[in-house]
Motif scaffolding. Sequence first.
Motif, PDB file in Angstrom:
ATOM      1  N   THR A 193       0.507  -1.360   0.104  1.00 17.18           N
ATOM      2  CA  THR A 193       0.177   0.032  -0.046  1.00 17.18           C
ATOM      3  C   THR A 193       1.180   1.010  -0.343  1.00 17.18           C
ATOM      4  N   GLY A 194       0.753   2.413   0.227  1.00 13.10           N
ATOM      5  CA  GLY A 194       0.816   3.669   0.643  1.00 13.10           C
ATOM      6  C   GLY A 194       1.870   4.297  -1.186  1.00 13.10           C
ATOM      7  N   GLY A 195       2.410   5.249  -0.851  1.00 13.80           N
ATOM      8  CA  GLY A 195       3.280   5.612  -2.116  1.00 13.80           C
ATOM      9  C   GLY A 195       3.498   4.439  -3.122  1.00 13.80           C
ATOM     10  N   PHE A 202      10.406   6.889  -5.643  1.00 10.95           N
ATOM     11  CA  PHE A 202      10.748   7.154  -4.327  1.00 10.95           C
ATOM     12  C   PHE A 202       9.806   6.083  -2.815  1.00 10.95           C
ATOM     13  N   GLY A 203      10.617   6.342  -2.104  1.00 13.23           N
ATOM     14  CA  GLY A 203       9.801   6.848  -1.278  1.00 13.23           C
ATOM     15  C   GLY A 203      10.037   6.597   0.407  1.00 13.23           C
ATOM     16  N   HIS A 204       9.383   7.296   1.148  1.00 10.95           N
ATOM     17  CA  HIS A 204       9.966   7.228   2.334  1.00 10.95           C
ATOM     18  C   HIS A 204      10.513   5.679   3.565  1.00 10.95           C
ATOM     19  N   GLU A 256      -9.901  10.945  12.901  1.00  9.01           N
ATOM     20  CA  GLU A 256      -8.562  11.311  13.749  1.00  9.01           C
ATOM     21  C   GLU A 256      -7.293  10.470  12.686  1.00  9.01           C
ATOM     22  N   ALA A 257      -5.622  10.998  12.725  1.00  8.52           N
ATOM     23  CA  ALA A 257      -4.872  10.287  11.656  1.00  8.52           C
ATOM     24  C   ALA A 257      -4.791   9.729  11.693  1.00  8.52           C
ATOM     25  N   MET A 258      -4.739   9.459  13.499  1.00  8.32           N
ATOM     26  CA  MET A 258      -4.322   7.643  13.636  1.00  8.32           C
ATOM     27  C   MET A 258      -5.098   6.441  13.460  1.00  8.32           C
ATOM     28  N   CYS A 264       2.582  -1.402  13.024  1.00  4.55           N
ATOM     29  CA  CYS A 264       3.789  -1.896  13.641  1.00  4.55           C
ATOM     30  C   CYS A 264       4.747  -0.850  12.535  1.00  4.55           C
ATOM     31  N   PHE A 265       5.734  -0.082  12.913  1.00  7.79           N
ATOM     32  CA  PHE A 265       6.692   1.090  12.527  1.00  7.79           C
ATOM     33  C   PHE A 265       8.597   0.028  12.601  1.00  7.79           C
ATOM     34  N   LEU A 266       8.481  -0.299  12.073  1.00  4.85           N
ATOM     35  CA  LEU A 266      10.031  -0.789  11.786  1.00  4.85           C
ATOM     36  C   LEU A 266      11.228  -0.293  10.933  1.00  4.85           C
ATOM     37  N   VAL A 293       9.450   0.275   7.520  1.00  2.00           N
ATOM     38  CA  VAL A 293       8.581  -0.637   7.060  1.00  2.00           C
ATOM     39  C   VAL A 293       7.014  -0.263   7.991  1.00  2.00           C
ATOM     40  N   ASP A 294       6.308   0.128   7.292  1.00  2.00           N
ATOM     41  CA  ASP A 294       5.038  -0.218   7.959  1.00  2.00           C
ATOM     42  C   ASP A 294       4.311  -1.430   8.018  1.00  2.00           C
ATOM     43  N   LEU A 295       3.127  -1.776   8.851  1.00  2.00           N
ATOM     44  CA  LEU A 295       2.786  -2.397   8.807  1.00  2.00           C
ATOM     45  C   LEU A 295       1.069  -2.654   9.655  1.00  2.00           C
ATOM     46  N   LEU A 308      -8.049   1.559   0.721  1.00  2.00           N
ATOM     47  CA  LEU A 308      -8.337   3.378   0.889  1.00  2.00           C
ATOM     48  C   LEU A 308      -7.565   3.933   1.512  1.00  2.00           C
ATOM     49  N   GLY A 309      -7.477   3.954   2.993  1.00  2.00           N
ATOM     50  CA  GLY A 309      -6.943   4.873   4.005  1.00  2.00           C
ATOM     51  C   GLY A 309      -5.810   4.804   3.574  1.00  2.00           C
ATOM     52  N   TRP A 310      -4.780   3.832   3.214  1.00  2.00           N
ATOM     53  CA  TRP A 310      -3.211   3.644   3.652  1.00  2.00           C
ATOM     54  C   TRP A 310      -2.590   4.259   2.186  1.00  2.00           C
ATOM     55  N   GLY A 312      -3.317   6.351   0.290  1.00  2.00           N
ATOM     56  CA  GLY A 312      -2.916   7.825   0.041  1.00  2.00           C
ATOM     57  C   GLY A 312      -3.380   8.082  -1.681  1.00  2.00           C
ATOM     58  N   SER A 313      -2.508   9.625  -1.794  1.00  2.00           N
ATOM     59  CA  SER A 313      -1.930  10.059  -1.198  1.00  2.00           C
ATOM     60  C   SER A 313      -2.583  11.038  -0.121  1.00  2.00           C
ATOM     61  N   LYS A 314      -1.566  11.739   0.829  1.00  2.00           N
ATOM     62  CA  LYS A 314      -2.661  12.403   2.396  1.00  2.00           C
ATOM     63  C   LYS A 314      -3.022  13.478   1.487  1.00  2.00           C
ATOM     64  N   ASP A 333     -14.034   7.253   7.137  1.00  2.00           N
ATOM     65  CA  ASP A 333     -11.619   7.187   7.633  1.00  2.00           C
ATOM     66  C   ASP A 333     -11.448   5.954   7.407  1.00  2.00           C
ATOM     67  N   ASN A 334     -10.413   5.471   8.596  1.00  2.00           N
ATOM     68  CA  ASN A 334      -9.647   4.177   7.979  1.00  2.00           C
ATOM     69  C   ASN A 334     -10.128   2.789   7.795  1.00  2.00           C
ATOM     70  N   HIS A 335     -11.387   3.413   9.315  1.00  2.00           N
ATOM     71  CA  HIS A 335     -12.765   2.172   9.525  1.00  2.00           C
ATOM     72  C   HIS A 335     -14.129   1.774   8.580  1.00  2.00           C
TER      73      HIS A 335
HETATM   74  P1  ATP Z   1       6.200   8.514   0.943  1.00  2.00           P
HETATM   75  O1  ATP Z   1       6.232   6.946   2.197  1.00  2.00           O
HETATM   76  O2  ATP Z   1       7.010   7.911   0.190  1.00  2.00           O
HETATM   77  O3  ATP Z   1       6.700   9.744   2.083  1.00  2.00           O
HETATM   78  P2  ATP Z   1       3.232   7.515   1.245  1.00  2.00           P
HETATM   79  O4  ATP Z   1       2.339   8.411   0.807  1.00  2.00           O
HETATM   80  O5  ATP Z   1       3.476   6.312   1.094  1.00  2.00           O
HETATM   81  O6  ATP Z   1       4.537   8.406   0.969  1.00  2.00           O
HETATM   82  P3  ATP Z   1       2.671   7.815   4.122  1.00  2.00           P
HETATM   83  O7  ATP Z   1       3.532   8.234   5.632  1.00  2.00           O
HETATM   84  O8  ATP Z   1       3.997   6.447   4.682  1.00  2.00           O
HETATM   85  O9  ATP Z   1       3.303   8.580   2.760  1.00  2.00           O
HETATM   86  O10 ATP Z   1       1.378   7.001   4.315  1.00  2.00           O
HETATM   87  C1  ATP Z   1       0.853   6.602   3.564  1.00  2.00           C
HETATM   88  C2  ATP Z   1      -0.991   6.483   3.721  1.00  2.00           C
HETATM   89  O11 ATP Z   1      -1.299   5.624   5.339  1.00  2.00           O
HETATM   90  C3  ATP Z   1      -1.444   7.894   4.337  1.00  2.00           C
HETATM   91  O12 ATP Z   1      -2.151   8.088   3.526  1.00  2.00           O
HETATM   92  C4  ATP Z   1      -1.832   7.841   5.857  1.00  2.00           C
HETATM   93  O13 ATP Z   1      -2.750   9.436   5.766  1.00  2.00           O
HETATM   94  C5  ATP Z   1      -1.157   6.642   5.896  1.00  2.00           C
HETATM   95  N1  ATP Z   1      -0.954   6.927   7.304  1.00  2.00           N
HETATM   96  C6  ATP Z   1      -0.082   6.486   7.479  1.00  2.00           C
HETATM   97  N2  ATP Z   1       0.027   6.007   9.074  1.00  2.00           N
HETATM   98  C7  ATP Z   1      -0.714   6.187   9.047  1.00  2.00           C
HETATM   99  C8  ATP Z   1      -1.108   5.616  10.682  1.00  2.00           C
HETATM  100  N3  ATP Z   1      -0.902   5.802  12.022  1.00  2.00           N
HETATM  101  N4  ATP Z   1      -2.681   5.727  10.855  1.00  2.00           N
HETATM  102  C9  ATP Z   1      -3.902   5.849  10.128  1.00  2.00           C
HETATM  103  N5  ATP Z   1      -3.199   6.164   8.385  1.00  2.00           N
HETATM  104  C10 ATP Z   1      -1.850   6.139   8.500  1.00  2.00           C
END
Ligand code: ATP
Length: 368
Positions: A193-195, A202-204, A256-258, A264-266, A293-295, A308-310, A312-314, A333-335
Amino acid sequence: LMRTGPAQQSTVCPYACQRRTTTANKNKRFTDALEVLVEYHELTEIEGPRVAYSRAASVLKSLPWTIESMGGTEALPCVGEKTRTLIQEILQYGRSFEVEKILADERYQTLKLFTSVFGVGPKTADKWYRRGLRSFSQILADPDVQLNRMQQNGFLHYTDLSRGLSAAEARAVEAVVGETVRTVAPNARVVLTGGFRRGKEFGHDVDFIVTTAEPGRENSLLPLIMGRLEEQGLLLFQAHHPSTLALKKIPCRRFEAMDYYSKCFLILKLEGSRVQGGGQAVPAGRGWRAVRVDLVAPPIERFAFTQLGWTGSKQFERDLRRFARVERNMLLDNHALFDKAKFLAAVTEKDIFAHLGLEYMEPWQRNA
Ligand code: ATP
Ligand code: MN
Ligand code: MN
């Protein structure tokens, strides 16, 4: 050559979730400048201009033409007077004085440097700045600065993590995580998922969703996966947040953003031999590099909302939620997606777009 004309501008929709935005940005010289302004207001935690400039940047990213004159820019949604002045300056002088002033600002430079460390947010960065700290060596030498475990690892792996990852490295990470999950939970599924799902080069970090069809099992998946990564000697850092889903009332009134899922953030060790093309990115003589890595492990019936929530983009996410609220009087939201008190179920992302009355957008069209 495509020219800006009223016919084209009238087709630009006001919400990012109504526009198809690929990674091919034709207005990078303007959006790079706008993103400095966004970042400046983000770092100094000023909400209004941050929102306005991110919306303007997102509109410019979606345009299928390059802006070459001011003609027609007044018809673009979310592009206000300040943004138009900036566009004009860049067209006329090749640069923006406001942006140059920010780039030269010591506070901006320092906050940007500090927040580039994994685990350091705008609040901590500002606290350190106000203590008079200006460099990493000053932070690390200050006896009064207490670094948490995340920040310690952020400094420890700074060089690797600040470099970001290529798509080839992301694929190598996907293979490692995939093998690990198949070993500890053969019935579980891992999806990117994600970018990188949006097709970024490229991604972080690399983001994954892990699910299982066995109800309740999702809560034990991440500890099993982390245990196996540890056995393989690949786990450099882990921060696990168990699910708080059972404790929360859904729908929540406030966005809520979270989210409440187990996540987990690895920091993982990626071996150079695993990267297609030889892994030139791996430091010589070491044979591996650190990667973020995020899981996230939602219950299976919430998979589509999580995906859909993860993904992105933001900015795409912000506009999707705002569209649901303002245009449909729904809560996304993400739920979940709620129409008043009614939960609208979804098996795939397409179901959610359909509930919202939006055309489906492919992940690679969500680079808003
Ligand atoms: P990059 O990683 O290259 O900077 P990205 O789009 O993958 O770009 P991330 O920060 O990895 O950015 O986030 C990916 C998506 O997951 C975002 O849309 C963000 O809203 C969602 N997200 C990230 N962390 C959380 C979290 N802790 N809770 C809820 N949603 C999250
Ligand atoms: Mn990411
Ligand atoms: Mn992430």
